[in-house]
Design a protein around this motif. Structure first.
Motif, PDB file in Angstrom:
ATOM      1  N   PHE C 135       0.996  -1.178   0.035  1.00 23.23           N
ATOM      2  CA  PHE C 135      -0.106  -0.121  -0.112  1.00 23.23           C
ATOM      3  C   PHE C 135       0.602   1.301   0.015  1.00 23.23           C
ATOM      4  O   PHE C 135       0.357   2.186  -0.574  1.00 23.23           O
ATOM      5  CB  PHE C 135      -1.037   0.006   1.165  1.00 23.23           C
ATOM      6  CG  PHE C 135      -1.661   1.174   1.095  1.00 23.23           C
ATOM      7  CD1 PHE C 135      -3.119   1.132   0.516  1.00 23.23           C
ATOM      8  CD2 PHE C 135      -1.698   2.277   1.849  1.00 23.23           C
ATOM      9  CE1 PHE C 135      -3.988   2.139   0.445  1.00 23.23           C
ATOM     10  CE2 PHE C 135      -2.678   3.410   1.958  1.00 23.23           C
ATOM     11  CZ  PHE C 135      -3.573   3.236   1.218  1.00 23.23           C
ATOM     12  N   PHE C 138       2.394   1.866  -3.369  1.00 24.53           N
ATOM     13  CA  PHE C 138       1.570   2.692  -4.256  1.00 24.53           C
ATOM     14  C   PHE C 138       1.287   3.985  -3.790  1.00 24.53           C
ATOM     15  O   PHE C 138       1.527   5.112  -4.866  1.00 24.53           O
ATOM     16  CB  PHE C 138       0.209   2.024  -4.266  1.00 24.53           C
ATOM     17  CG  PHE C 138       0.269   0.625  -5.461  1.00 24.53           C
ATOM     18  CD1 PHE C 138       0.358   0.924  -6.724  1.00 24.53           C
ATOM     19  CD2 PHE C 138       0.175  -0.630  -4.694  1.00 24.53           C
ATOM     20  CE1 PHE C 138       0.298  -0.086  -7.584  1.00 24.53           C
ATOM     21  CE2 PHE C 138       0.337  -1.683  -5.570  1.00 24.53           C
ATOM     22  CZ  PHE C 138       0.428  -1.220  -6.913  1.00 24.53           C
ATOM     23  N   MET C 141       4.449   5.924  -5.074  1.00 29.40           N
ATOM     24  CA  MET C 141       4.251   5.888  -6.583  1.00 29.40           C
ATOM     25  C   MET C 141       3.347   6.958  -7.233  1.00 29.40           C
ATOM     26  O   MET C 141       3.637   7.640  -8.291  1.00 29.40           O
ATOM     27  CB  MET C 141       3.962   4.461  -7.339  1.00 29.40           C
ATOM     28  CG  MET C 141       5.337   3.714  -7.275  1.00 29.40           C
ATOM     29  SD  MET C 141       4.463   1.824  -7.527  1.00 29.40           S
ATOM     30  CE  MET C 141       3.702   1.886  -9.236  1.00 29.40           C
ATOM     31  N   ARG C 212       8.490  -1.911  -5.151  1.00 30.49           N
ATOM     32  CA  ARG C 212       7.679  -2.966  -5.880  1.00 30.49           C
ATOM     33  C   ARG C 212       8.561  -3.776  -6.754  1.00 30.49           C
ATOM     34  O   ARG C 212       8.121  -4.980  -6.903  1.00 30.49           O
ATOM     35  CB  ARG C 212       6.652  -2.304  -6.699  1.00 30.49           C
ATOM     36  CG  ARG C 212       5.515  -1.570  -6.179  1.00 30.49           C
ATOM     37  CD  ARG C 212       4.700  -2.543  -5.450  1.00 30.49           C
ATOM     38  NE  ARG C 212       3.888  -3.273  -6.497  1.00 30.49           N
ATOM     39  CZ  ARG C 212       3.038  -4.317  -5.892  1.00 30.49           C
ATOM     40  NH1 ARG C 212       3.324  -4.733  -4.841  1.00 30.49           N
ATOM     41  NH2 ARG C 212       2.420  -4.883  -6.675  1.00 30.49           N
TER      42      ARG C 212
END
Lengths: 332, 295, 328
Positions: C135, C138, C141, C212
């Motif tokens: 989480f 993201f 990102m 990631r």
């Protein structure tokens, strides 16, 4: 059978895979025994659970697989009751293992020497220099020419046969009592395959270690093994010494497998046996009764209803079948 | 010809069950479904909002109404030009999403065509196209985006064009690599042998196979295009006032961050959450489409 | 190895040339740098004429490119329009070290944070830790750099105050006025205060995506046969992961990080702009904003050269980690 000491006693092993689509009983009540210095050939088609069984023994079954039942008695102690740390000391030291793919089984970024030395250093209380000497000796032992040069090479610089020899050297590094060979020659060329088999046989004789020899190829078993266990859908369906199985196969499945070894059966018997038809049943939809019945030329109602037990059909010759094959029986 | 149709039939059938599988797997992906729900909610809000909140996003209020705090009349307050922020937020969202969508889809189409051509023909064509890709990938694009934006002028379509010019290279590389591996496969050989034309092979046989990675990269591309638009507009080279976009609502942010930080919160948070949703969805699609997972 | 290096060097030359050409074309299209000067009464017409000649504006465009190219090679970069009285070279070499500081720190910081987090996320796949890390990756990102910069400024300069009432961290700039001639340690402490926020802001994006990537590369490696071999040898799990898996997972990461450099430079330029840091990024943007096209072109070329060099270094690092391509 010999009166040697029992080394490995697999009792009713059950290893299941808990997937999203259901439970797969990869190994479902498998039992066999290996005595010291003995070679057991575990035979079966892919998906019969033979590899999973071997990984269960060293407790390296990947998720979502799990050993859910049975006992694995090694040198009188149940491996399933050992802690991870105790298990780690057995792997590579008392039980060595070689795998099918010599291409992918060695780490591409470390030298052969580094990987063999590592196996020695983790189990033996010796210095780096000593370990290096020992590694080169091992490379020599498994028949790798110019071991000093090979020691410093990376896996991609070696041929498939050489890599498998290096794998064997690694597995032999701590003089294991049991060597598990999981389809170790399958990925190799026929000539190389013969050489590797020869090497394993030779090492086995010299060291007196026991071998669990896993293969799908019965002809290799004839060369290597003392005892044969034939596996089908996670269960042993036939179990006896090599001679008896080849001479007197009791289970129709073994019978069918033997047919694919022309020199051994067809030539001698001159009978036209039906090939095993159909495919291994899907692990999600096992047939009722005997799992082999859909492919079995002798299947009757009882086969469709009940799973037969592994019973002694001849002295020390066990088969899991209601209608064991009679040698004299002519097959249509 | 019959053989060719047979080939296509097989592919179609495989394709059909493949997409059903993708859909099933996507629905199980929690983050992706969350992203999808949020995104749909944002799109609906941006479209339906102005129908309910009928305030002109461009009109400047008469009187000393600059930088008002949120109130009944102006739920989000007003900006430094005495415009209603909520109305601008709705209008800006529509523009930002539109730019992101248009830019990412166009960039993907160009990238896919370049990749197909380079991969299929190989040789000199491939070498030239891929050197261009290499060059554009080495230049830090943002300063060039700004330069190009000032050349092309400042408007919605110009911004889309600017983002596309520097946004197609990744897709080209991706599609090319897939095509190169497909070229070696049997159905290509078979299709060539029975005389199927290159363009037909490219678009009928290759395109469906590169669809999966293309869809993922477009989804992620929409998110990054929205950020690009916002960054360019933030610097004053993008969508020009009085037209609103989430990006240009932040243009003077640095000045009023001290006394009206809410003006920085509304559009910024919207950009962030939208981009986050696209990234969640893209990740879910990637997982759902990854053929490696079936093995 | 030497042949490889030579070949690799030769390969980068057309890329640098091409990048220069693209920069030249786009920046040449930007309106005439002399138009603004003409309107400035302080600038003499004769000076403009002289500059026009010096930069080859009396020549056709393609010849101008070669002239410019020659002057880039000889290091004769001409005067800066943005800062009258200084040469473009002085301006650029004042900005370059600052950018290298910011980017170097963000690079190290991102690596130190993302590699261990990626490994943990992979080893504990589908656990709560994994979901949390996923989480937050993201989150990183998806965050628009400039907006996050603004929010951090708001947090550390407006909401969080020191007891003295001053802001916790300076909202921008690179040095406290009057610190220029302070002793080294004091200057260092001062500089760190100014760098904390930009480095964190700039790192957020790269940390998010690198975690990631590290996770997925690690997951790929975790399913490899040689890890089973390593375990079958009786190695402790730590050693299996940190010796056998990690080294293999790092191979693709090197390429990936090299590829993401242009993005980092782009991110750096807008971060420098937001935090008012006089680095290369801000210089390029300002030069473009003020039509100082010679400076912008040189600065952009220099950034591209840096990216190409970094790619080159990455290839060498790559060949050290992966023996399979060592002598290729």
């Amino acid at each position: 059978m010999g009166n040697n000491e029992l080394l490995l006693d697999l009792r009713n092993l059950q290893t299941y895979f808990f997937t999203d689509d259901g439970v797969v009983k990869a190994v479902d009540g498998m039992s066999f025994q290996i005595r010291k210095g003995e070679v057991l050939g575990l035979v079966g088609e892919s998906g019969c659970g033979k590899s999973v069984a071997s990984l269960s023994i060293i407790r390296l079954v990947d998720k979502p697989g799990k050993v859910v039942g049975g006992e694995i008695i090694f040198k009188g102690e149940d491996l399933l009751k050992k802690s991870e740390e105790e298990m780690r000391k057995i792997r590579g030291a008392e039980i060595g293992m070689i795998f099918q793919e010599p291409m992918t089984s060695l780490n591409p970024v470390y030298t052969i020497g580094n990987q063999i030395m590592e196996a020695i250093l983790v189990h033996q209380d010796i210095g780096e220099e000593e370990a290096q000497k020992r590694s080169i000796e091992l490379l020599k032992l498994v028949g790798i020419p110019e071991p000093e040069r090979r020691f410093n090479q990376y896996p991609h610089e070696l041929s498939g046969g050489m890599r498998q020899r290096a794998m064997i050297a690694m597995a032999m590094s701590s003089n294991p009592d049991l060597l598990i060979s999981d389809e170790a020659t399958t990925a190799l060329d026929v000539t190389i395959q013969a050489q590797i088999l020869e090497l394993m046989k030779d090492l086995q004789k010299r060291t007196g270690m026991a071998v669990l020899f896993i293969t799908h190829d019965l002809s290799l078993v004839a060369e290597m093994a003392d005892i044969v266990a034939v596996a089908y859908t996670g269960k042993i369906v036939e179990y006896s010494d090599v001679r008896s199985v080849f001479k007197n196969p009791k289970h129709p499945y073994t019978f069918g497998l033997l047919r694919s070894v022309p020199s051994l059966v067809n030539e001698q018997r001159k009978v036209d046996l039906p090939a095993i038809e159909g495919m291994v049943p899907s692990p999600y939809h096992m047939p009722n009764g005997c799992h082999f019945h859909p492919r079995c030329p002798f299947a009757t109602d009882v086969c469709r209803r009940e799973m037969p037990e592994l019973e002694e059909k001849l002295p020390s010759h066990y088969a899991r079948c209601f209608h064991p094959v009679e040698v004299s029986k002519e097959v249509v | 010809m019959a053989t060719e149709y047979a080939l296509e039939e097989v592919e179609k059938k495989e394709t059909y069950s493949y997409w059903r599988m993708v859909f099933k797997r996507f629905r199980k992906h929690k983050l992706a479904m969350t992203g999808l729900v949020i995104l749909v909610a944002i799109i609906i809000t941006v479209i339906v909002g102005p129908l309910i909140w009928r305030v002109d996003p461009i009109a400047q209020l008469e009187g000393p109404y600059e930088l008002l705090s949120p109130s009944r009349d102006h739920p989000f307050g007003t900006d430094d030009f005495a415009r209603d922020v909520l109305a601008r937020w709705f209008a800006g969202g529509k523009i930002s999403l539109m730019i992101g969508f248009a830019a990412a889809v166009s960039a993907t189409i160009i990238g896919a065509v370049v990749g197909l051509v380079a991969g299929y023909f190989g040789g000199v064509v491939d070498a030239i196209l891929m050197r261009i890709v290499d060059i554009l990938l080495c230049i830090p694009t943002f300063p060039l985006l700004i330069a190009l934006a000032s050349v092309l002028g400042k408007g919605v379509w110009q911004i889309i064009l600017v983002i596309v010019v520097f946004g197609w290279m990744g897709d080209a590389r991706l599609v090319r690599s897939v095509v190169l591996s497909l070229k070696e496969e049997q159905f290509t050989e078979a299709a060539k042998a029975i005389g199927v034309s290159p363009s037909r092979i490219m678009f009928i046989h290759f395109l469906p196979n590169v669809m999966a990675p293309i869809i993922v990269s477009t989804t992620l591309g929409i998110g990054s295009s929205i950020v690009y638009e916002a960054s360019i507009s933030f610097l004053g080279f993008g969508v020009q006032a009085p037209l609103a976009s989430w990006g240009n609502m932040l243009q003077n942010a640095q000045q009023y961050i001290w006394n009206a930080p809410r003006l920085v919160w509304y559009p910024g948070l919207a950009i962030f959450i939208t981009v986050l949703s696209f990234n969640f969805i893209g990740d879910g699609l990637r997982d759902a489409m990854d053929p490696k997972l079936y093995r | 190895m030497r042949n490889y290096l030579i070949r690799r060097t030769l390969q980068s030359i057309p890329i640098i040339l091409g990048a220069m050409l693209v920069s030249f074309i786009i920046l040449s299209l930007v309106s005439d740098p002399f138009a603004a000067m003409m309107e400035n009464p302080k600038v003499k017409l004769a000076d403009i004429e002289r500059l026009r000649k010096a930069w080859g504006f009396d020549l056709p465009v393609y010849l101008r490119f070669f002239k410019w190219f020659g002057s880039v090679l000889t290091g004769n970069w001409g005067p800066s329009l943005l800062y009258p009285g200084y040469s473009a070279r002085e301006i650029i070499f004042r900005a370059l070290p600052i950018t290298l500081q910011v980017m170097g720190l963000q690079f190290i910081f991102s690596l130190i944070v993302s590699i261990p987090l990626g490994i943990i996320s992979a080893i504990k796949q589908y656990s709560k830790t994994d979901y949390t890390l996923t989480f937050f990756s993201f989150f990183g990102m998806s965050m628009p750099t400039f907006w996050f910069g603004l929010m951090m400024m708001l947090l550390f300069s407006v909401y969080l105050k020191r007891p003295s009432g001053a802001s916790l961290l300076p909202p921008g700039g690179i040095i406290t006025p009057g610190m220029e001639s302070a002793p080294f340690l004091a200057r260092l402490g001062d500089r760190i205060q100014y760098l904390i926020l930009p480095v964190i802001v700039l790192s957020l994006n790269s940390i998010g995506s690198w975690v990631r990537y590290m996770r997925s590369f690690m997951l790929e490696v975790l399913h490899q046969d040689y890890l089973r071999t390593a375990r079958a040898k009786g190695l402790p799990e730590r050693r299996v992961i940190y010796k056998h898996a990690l080294r293999n997972a790092l191979i693709p990461i090197v390429t990936l990080i090299a590829l993401s450099l242009p993005t980092i430079v782009s991110g750096a330029s807008i971060t420098e702009f937001v935090f008012n840091i006089p680095g290369m990024g801000q210089l390029i943007l300002n030069a473009e904003l003020k039509n100082d096209y010679p400076t912008a072109m040189i600065a952009l070329t220099l950034s591209t050269v840096l990216v190409v060099i970094a790619n080159f270094v990455a290839d060498i690092v790559y060949s050290f980690i992966d023996p399979r391509i060592r002598y290729a």
